[in-house]
Design a protein around this motif. Sequence first.
Motif, mmCIF file in Angstrom:
data_model
loop_
_atom_site.group_PDB
_atom_site.id
_atom_site.type_symbol
_atom_site.label_atom_id
_atom_site.label_comp_id
_atom_site.label_asym_id
_atom_site.label_seq_id
_atom_site.Cartn_x
_atom_site.Cartn_y
_atom_site.Cartn_z
ATOM 1 N N GLN A 124 0.819 -1.213 0.000
ATOM 2 C CA GLN A 124 0.000 0.000 0.000
ATOM 3 C C GLN A 124 0.852 1.262 0.000
ATOM 4 O O GLN A 124 0.361 2.342 -0.304
ATOM 5 C CB GLN A 124 -0.934 0.018 1.202
ATOM 6 C CG GLN A 124 -0.239 0.100 2.552
ATOM 7 C CD GLN A 124 -1.224 0.120 3.694
ATOM 8 O OE1 GLN A 124 -2.066 1.005 3.786
ATOM 9 N NE2 GLN A 124 -1.132 -0.868 4.572
ATOM 10 N N TYR A 128 0.777 -0.407 -5.403
ATOM 11 C CA TYR A 128 -0.549 -1.010 -5.268
ATOM 12 C C TYR A 128 -1.242 -0.503 -4.002
ATOM 13 O O TYR A 128 -1.586 -1.271 -3.105
ATOM 14 C CB TYR A 128 -0.428 -2.532 -5.246
ATOM 15 C CG TYR A 128 0.288 -3.083 -6.456
ATOM 16 C CD1 TYR A 128 -0.376 -3.236 -7.669
ATOM 17 C CD2 TYR A 128 1.636 -3.434 -6.392
ATOM 18 C CE1 TYR A 128 0.276 -3.732 -8.788
ATOM 19 C CE2 TYR A 128 2.300 -3.933 -7.500
ATOM 20 C CZ TYR A 128 1.618 -4.075 -8.693
ATOM 21 O OH TYR A 128 2.269 -4.559 -9.796
ATOM 22 N N THR A 129 -1.438 0.787 -3.950
ATOM 23 C CA THR A 129 -1.988 1.428 -2.755
ATOM 24 C C THR A 129 -3.365 0.892 -2.390
ATOM 25 O O THR A 129 -3.607 0.477 -1.248
ATOM 26 C CB THR A 129 -2.071 2.949 -2.966
ATOM 27 O OG1 THR A 129 -0.771 3.444 -3.292
ATOM 28 C CG2 THR A 129 -2.570 3.637 -1.708
ATOM 29 N N THR A 130 -4.266 0.886 -3.352
ATOM 30 C CA THR A 130 -5.645 0.469 -3.086
ATOM 31 C C THR A 130 -5.717 -0.998 -2.682
ATOM 32 O O THR A 130 -6.415 -1.357 -1.720
ATOM 33 C CB THR A 130 -6.527 0.705 -4.326
ATOM 34 O OG1 THR A 130 -6.455 2.087 -4.697
ATOM 35 C CG2 THR A 130 -7.968 0.335 -4.035
ATOM 36 N N GLY A 132 -3.414 -2.834 -1.309
ATOM 37 C CA GLY A 132 -2.858 -3.001 0.029
ATOM 38 C C GLY A 132 -3.813 -2.558 1.116
ATOM 39 O O GLY A 132 -3.971 -3.233 2.140
ATOM 40 N N GLN A 133 -4.475 -1.436 0.903
ATOM 41 C CA GLN A 133 -5.420 -0.927 1.900
ATOM 42 C C GLN A 133 -6.622 -1.852 2.054
ATOM 43 O O GLN A 133 -7.075 -2.114 3.175
ATOM 44 C CB GLN A 133 -5.872 0.478 1.510
ATOM 45 C CG GLN A 133 -4.766 1.519 1.612
ATOM 46 C CD GLN A 133 -5.184 2.874 1.083
ATOM 47 O OE1 GLN A 133 -6.220 3.009 0.436
ATOM 48 N NE2 GLN A 133 -4.379 3.892 1.351
#
Length: 206
Positions: A124, A128-130, A132-133
């Motif tokens: 995240q 791949y921020t979304t 990971g979150q």
Amino acid sequence: MYLTALFTLVVFGLTGDYLLNINPIKKYSLLLIGTFFLGLVVTMNIYRKDSRQNKYLKQKVASYWADVISQFLVALIVNIFSGVMIFIFSLILNQNVKMDMVGILTLIGVGLLGSGIATLFKMQWGRYTTLGQIGVLVFIYLALSGSVVNVLSYVEWLLPPLSKAVVALQNKPSITQLLPITGQIFLYALVLFVISSLVYYKKKKS
């Protein structure tokens, strides 16, 4: 940030039973959940800073596996310190050595479980921020509901055993009986660290 969060849990351990009129077992159950989130949030914060400044965990280590081991050791040391401090100041400590040891180990274990989830989804703080979150949120839900939601009872052995420990305390108010579950918690956390090390090793090679 870490010391502030830790101090908050310590203060709750000192005053929670008086403020909320709860018994030591219920207070300990809440401390388990709080320690889980402490390990999760503190480890995520470390990875966030590391991704931006590259000076906390990565340092200048040339070996990927040395980096992985350093990450695990940091999480382990932080959670050992947290677990010991929280239990000592929770006023649950007594002359029953076995109970005290299980109480401390379980707190360390749930903190390490939170750190393991943060490590698995440290993506995240990268590309791949979304993803990971979402992964963190899903695992938090599974950790808190695995032994509560009937639908999940069929796959409970696959889920983070945080709620299993809390529910066990409600069914039988004895910290000592958590020892087998504590072993499961440590094993689950270790598996998360191993999986994350393999996942990010492949990503690094590619």
